[in-house]
Design an enzyme around this catalytic site. Structure first.
Site, PDB file in Angstrom:
ATOM      1  N   ASP A  86       0.846  -1.199  -0.137  1.00 15.09           N
ATOM      2  CA  ASP A  86       0.154   0.042   0.173  1.00 15.09           C
ATOM      3  C   ASP A  86       1.152   0.936  -0.704  1.00 15.09           C
ATOM      4  O   ASP A  86       0.842   1.996  -0.876  1.00 15.09           O
ATOM      5  CB  ASP A  86      -0.702  -0.175   0.882  1.00 15.09           C
ATOM      6  CG  ASP A  86      -1.972  -0.920   1.024  1.00 15.09           C
ATOM      7  OD1 ASP A  86      -2.076  -1.258   0.072  1.00 15.09           O
ATOM      8  OD2 ASP A  86      -2.955  -1.417   2.112  1.00 15.09           O
ATOM      9  N   GLU A  87       1.501   1.618   0.666  1.00 18.12           N
ATOM     10  CA  GLU A  87       2.823   2.450   0.757  1.00 18.12           C
ATOM     11  C   GLU A  87       3.677   2.709  -0.505  1.00 18.12           C
ATOM     12  O   GLU A  87       3.294   3.443  -1.013  1.00 18.12           O
ATOM     13  CB  GLU A  87       4.549   2.286   1.731  1.00 18.12           C
ATOM     14  CG  GLU A  87       4.656   3.050   2.408  1.00 18.12           C
ATOM     15  CD  GLU A  87       5.385   2.587   3.228  1.00 18.12           C
ATOM     16  OE1 GLU A  87       5.470   3.379   4.698  1.00 18.12           O
ATOM     17  OE2 GLU A  87       7.098   1.987   3.295  1.00 18.12           O
ATOM     18  N   LEU A  88       3.886   1.470  -0.905  1.00 20.83           N
ATOM     19  CA  LEU A  88       4.724   1.863  -2.802  1.00 20.83           C
ATOM     20  C   LEU A  88       3.688   2.303  -3.822  1.00 20.83           C
ATOM     21  O   LEU A  88       3.770   2.814  -4.124  1.00 20.83           O
ATOM     22  CB  LEU A  88       4.977   0.208  -2.694  1.00 20.83           C
ATOM     23  CG  LEU A  88       5.138   0.048  -4.386  1.00 20.83           C
ATOM     24  CD1 LEU A  88       6.987   0.780  -4.374  1.00 20.83           C
ATOM     25  CD2 LEU A  88       5.763  -1.629  -4.861  1.00 20.83           C
TER      26      LEU A  88
END
Length: 1022
Positions: A86-88
């Site tokens: 999700d961060e990516l």
């Protein structure tokens, strides 16, 4: 939870670190984070293992959005974390939306595994598809994100390269991009783009050494602003560190000032959290050498005043480093060895730029009323393009009423703005600290000598100041003074404010002139008798008329004024006794009818009365001026005679009576002026010269031009054994030179243009020191003296316009220039053995049939044959001549009419190729190249300036400027071809250009050429 570099959340981050903690928390990521921290780079380090929940928080999204660069460490277990994925996705969304940099690091994993989710990544995604079966769109975004990040160029950690080296590479890349030292330049950066373009052009040449750029100009001109803009523009380059040392002059005035600057330089470049302390200059030099000299860096040293401080700051930096210096004194740039081509003088803004900058400060985005637009013209005139003044004036008038505007302008006209004056006074204070005489001379020039010829000013100032010429150069280097091409003084209008009202010939800035006036007023603006200098005509008249002479004025050495426009002229029968007055300048006093009684000016050395058009009488007492050295009566058009007492001036060295158009005779005893060096007596009505002129035993210059009534030169003129210049141009009734003129062995220049000589006596051939002979426009002259070759020092011969001259031969051997244009009857020219001749002008010699010796002119660089007959050109401009010229050591330009070039050069089209592929055939002997330029038809009569450049490999010739159509020969000694394949680039703005390579076939001794036509735009010949 997240672990940023500081306990207090920062509003923005330079770097956001994304990684899988179980893989790299204590290894690679830890090392990278520590390195970023050492360089004081704000870094957000997210560790998903320390977080709770399945969805990244708003705080984390905010950190991603506010980060400039993203480093994503892709390791074997990265894809197992839904948080990391999700961060990516969020990182890549921000990167696309805000064009931020993503640096992927493939830590022991191949990019193809990440791109296509193979191996462990494949297993992780099978588990995600089961776990998030209801959110397959989310899973698909993860797949696409991994594919996208893997397509980026990244760093590979695979055990083959030291991790420390890779960490350093990442840190270097980040340092180059974050620009954390980007400077605030200006609220309204008007005029910066064009100036930045000019300066960056200096850097485009490239060099292996440190590049030093010098920006110089007067105070308030915008040097620091320009340096900041240049710093910001260069910062994204490949520099390992940077530093802007602001206000160096001011900093050096503080205790430990130089040490603090050394300390700032080191710490700014290193950007380390562990700050370096410098306790002494010597220690600072050593630390600079040890810690930053190995790095390619960008440094600005702002407001440098002393070259010695520079040596303590700028050491042997790495090649490619750039050091920018701003200074008010160009001489500083000499001392620190800034190359001339790397110097940029910061000039005032243009009228349009000035208006734009002022309007932005005065009105913001609003539109001014018509009244304020009109009032703005007064403000712009007072500011004179100085950015500081435009900013101060504009800000002071922002949202002010029309009444306040008028009041402000009236105040400025009476007294200068204190903020601007303080800035400008720095230059004067520096003058006084270096040499008190420099400041005094500056005030003299600003008040009295703007618009004057430099030579005249030096002549006056030499009587008060040692080495006046050198001091003038110092003022010029410090941007307080400029000198135009005619050697007239010019100063920026702000500088002129320190002196008198400017004129077109020479300018100084009004604001600096105001400062000068304040200084010259001696704190008594309303009492001219107490001023140190007088320049206002009314004040001068008042002081002279009422004898209001203070102790200061009694010491006055120079007085300059004009009596015109209704000013009351003081009673010169009893002027105040100014015993110390050495210079009296009353030029252009058009109402002046008589001169003063000179007995009350006993020490007078210079008297200037030029342009006193009503002057009818020079007072008989002029003979009492035993110290008078220079007397200028030029253009005194009402003067009909000179008093005989003028011949008593035993010290007189310069006498000028030019354009005294009613003066019919010079004094009979003129020869008594035993010290006279220069006599200017042009445009008179004299019928003859006094015989006593031959007694002027020290005379060096005698100028008698345009005396149309003068019938002859007296034989006694031949007694002037020190005479160097004799000029009798357009003395149309003088039909011959004195027979014994050759006795004047000291003569260097003889100017007889426009006279009616039919022959020149052989006596001039005895003038062995003669360098310049001008007999142009002598339309009756049909031959030259047989023994002209004896003039072994003759360098320039101007024979142009001698319409009856038939031949030119037997010339002196050391001539460098011959001008014979428009010699319409000229049939032959022989220039054999003129090895030093550089320029031969035969334009419009239509009868010319023969030119001998062209192939012997080894120093020739220009031959002008425009207007000559086609048959002469065909016989003269041959392949054999071009072969000879290709053996010389300089480019040679031959001017020929455009249509003649087309006729001539068609014969050189042997082996013509329409292809742009050019291969040097080294089986032949390469001789050189030939360029032909012709203008477009509509430009034939426009005198368009033509430039050209030829480059190949690392060679370049050209940048020359020509007018008209030319053939240019570039010998092999200037431009070589040493291999078979070349890329030759020809650049020119001419309408049509032909390019030839010339070879010689040694087997059969024939010449071979290759020919190409080049477009107006740059063309490359391969």
């Amino acid at each position: 939870m997240a672990s940023p570099t500081s306990q207090t959340p920062s509003p923005s981050w330079d770097v956001f670190l994304s990684f899988r903690g179980i893989d790299t928390r204590y290894t690679f990521t830890s090392h990278l984070y520590s390195a970023l921290d050492r360089y004081n780079i704000p870094t957000f380090k997210d560790d998903p293992e320390l977080r709770c929940g399945e969805v990244i928080s708003d705080a984390l999204l905010k950190a991603i959005q506010e980060s400039k660069i993203y480093v994503v460490v892709l390791s074997q277990n990265y894809a197992s974390s839904s948080w990391c994925l999700d961060e990516l996705v969020a990182i890549l969304n921000c990167s696309r939306a805000m064009q931020r940099t993503v640096i992927p690091v493939f830590y022991n994993v191949d990019p193809s595994v990440v791109r296509y989710q193979k191996g462990g990544f494949e297993s992780d995604f099978k588990r995600h598809e089961i776990r998030f079966g209801g959110e397959m769109e989310r899973v698909e975004k993860w797949r696409l994100a991994l594919k996208e990040v893997a397509n980026n160029s990244g760093k590979h950690v695979d055990g083959k390269t030291s991790e420390a080296d890779i960490v350093n590479e990442i840190v270097d890349e980040i340092l180059l991009q974050i620009q954390s030292f980007s400077l605030d330049v200006a609220r309204y950066p008007v005029g910066l783009d064009s100036r930045l373009k000019d300066i960056t052009a200096l850097l485009s040449r490239g060099t292996k050494d440190v590049i030093k750029i010098g920006l110089f100009g007067m105070g308030g001109i915008g040097k620091t602003t320009l340096a900041k803009a240049l710093f910001n523009k260069l910062l994204p380059g490949s520099f390992k560190g940077s530093c802007f040392l602001a206000n160096v002059r001011e900093s050096l005035g503080n205790s430990k000032g130089l040490e603090s600057l050394q300390q700032q330089l080191i710490n700014d470049v290193l950007r380390s959290k562990n700050k370096v302390e410098v306790n002494s200059v010597g220690q600072g030099i050593k630390l600079i050498d040890q810690k930053i000299c190995s790095a390619k860096i960008l440094v600005v040293i702002d407001d440098l005043e002393d070259h010695q401080e520079f040596q303590s700051l700028v050491r042997r930096f790495a090649p490619g480093s750039v050091v920018i210096i701003t200074t008010r004194d160009e001489e500083i740039l000499d001392k620190i060895e800034v190359e001339t081509q790397n110097r940029y003088k910061v000039n005032v803004l243009s009228d349009a730029e000035s208006e734009t900058l002022f309007f932005r400060h005065a009105f913001g985005d609003a539109q001014p009323s018509n009244t304020l637009k009109i009032l703005s013209k007064d403000i712009l005139r007072l500011a004179g393009g100085l950015p500081l003044a435009l900013e101060v004036f504009g800000s002071s008038l922002y949202k002010k009423s029309e009444v306040r505007w008028k009041s402000y302008i009236e105040t400025l006209q009476r007294s200068p703005n204190s903020r601007i004056q303080e800035k400008l006074k720095i230059s004067l204070e520096a003058l006084e600290s270096d040499d008190p005489l420099l400041k005094k001379m500056f005030l003299d020039i600003s008040c009295l000598f703007i618009g004057w010829n430099k030579e005249k000013v030096v002549e006056i100032l030499d009587t008060y100041y040692p080495y006046a010429d050198d001091k003038i150069d110092i003022l010029k280097n410090r941007c307080l003074l400029t000198i135009n091409s005619r050697d007239e003084f010019r100063m920026h209008d702000l500088l002129l404010d320190m002196g008198k009202e400017s004129r077109d010939e020479l300018r100084m800035h009004d604001l600096i002139q105001d400062m000068g006036k304040e200084i010259a007023h001696n704190n008594s603006p309303d009492e001219p008798g107490k001023h140190s200098r007088l320049w206002v005509p009314k004040e001068i008249c008042s002081v002279l008329k009422e004898h209001k002479v203070s102790n200061v004025l009694e010491k006055l050495k120079t007085l300059i004024t004009r009596f015109s426009h209704g000013l009351t002229i003081p009673d010169f029968r009893r002027p105040p006794c100014l015993e110390n007055l050495k210079t009296l300048n009353m030029r252009f006093s058009r109402d002046l009818t008589t001169t003063p009684d000179f007995t009350r000016l006993p020490r007078l050395e210079n008297l200037y009365l030029e342009g006193c058009t009503s002057l009818k009488e020079v007072h008989i007492s002029i003979g009492s001026l035993v110290n008078l050295v220079s007397l200028n009566l030029k253009s005194c058009s009402s003067l009909r005679s000179l008093p005989d007492t003028i011949c008593e001036l035993k010290a007189l060295e310069v006498l000028c009576v030019d354009a005294c158009i009613w003066l019919k005779a010079l004094p009979t005893q003129l020869g008594n002026l035993k010290s006279l060096l220069e006599l200017n007596a042009r445009w008179l009505r004299v019928l003859q010269l006094p015989d006593s002129i031959g007694d002027l035993s020290k005379l060096v210059k005698l100028k008698l031009d345009y005396n149309e009534n003068l019938e002859y030169l007296p034989n006694t003129i031949c007694n002037l054994r020190t005479l160097e210049v004799l000029s009798i141009m357009y003395c149309t009734k003088v039909e011959a030179l004195p027979v014994e003129l050759g006795n004047i062995e000291s003569l260097i220049e003889l100017r007889a243009k426009g006279t009616t000589f039919s022959k020149l006596s052989n006596t001039i051939c005895n003038l062995r020191l003669l360098k310049n002979l001008d007999i142009s426009d002598c339309y009756k002259l049909d031959s030259l003296p047989d023994q002209l070759w004896k003039l072994t020092n003759l360098s320039i011969a101007d024979l142009s316009g001698c319409g009856n001259l038939l031949s030119i031969a037997d010339l002196p051997p050391y001539l460098t220039r011959i001008d014979a244009r428009s010699c319409l009857s000229l049939e032959s020219v022989n220039v054999s053995n003129l090895k030093l001749l550089k320029e031969l002008v035969l334009t419009d010699c239509r009868a010319l049939t023969k030119i001998l010796g062209l192939g012997e002119l080894a120093s020739l660089y220009r031959l002008q044959l425009r207007g000559c007959h086609s048959s002469l050109l065909a016989r003269t401009l041959t392949m054999q001549l071009f072969e000879i010229y290709c053996g010389f050591n300089q480019e040679i330009s031959i001017e020929v009419a455009a249509e003649k070039i087309l006729e001539l050069m068609g014969d050189l089209a042997y082996d013509i190729s329409s292809s742009v592929n050019l291969q040097a055939n080294l089986s032949y002997s390469y001789l050189g190249m030939i360029l032909c330029f012709t203008p477009e038809i509509q430009e034939v009569f426009s005198a368009k300036e033509v430039y050209y450049t030829v480059t190949a490999d690392d060679q370049s010739v050209g940048q020359k400027r020509l007018y008209g159509s030319y053939i240019v020969i570039i010998p092999r000694s200037v431009f070589t071809l040493a291999k078979d394949n070349h890329t030759i680039k020809v650049t020119s703005n001419a309408g049509r250009v032909w390019f030839y390579l010339l070879y010689k076939n040694e087997d059969d001794n024939t010449l071979v050429s290759q020919r190409f036509q080049v477009e107006e735009n740059p063309a490359e010949l391969l």
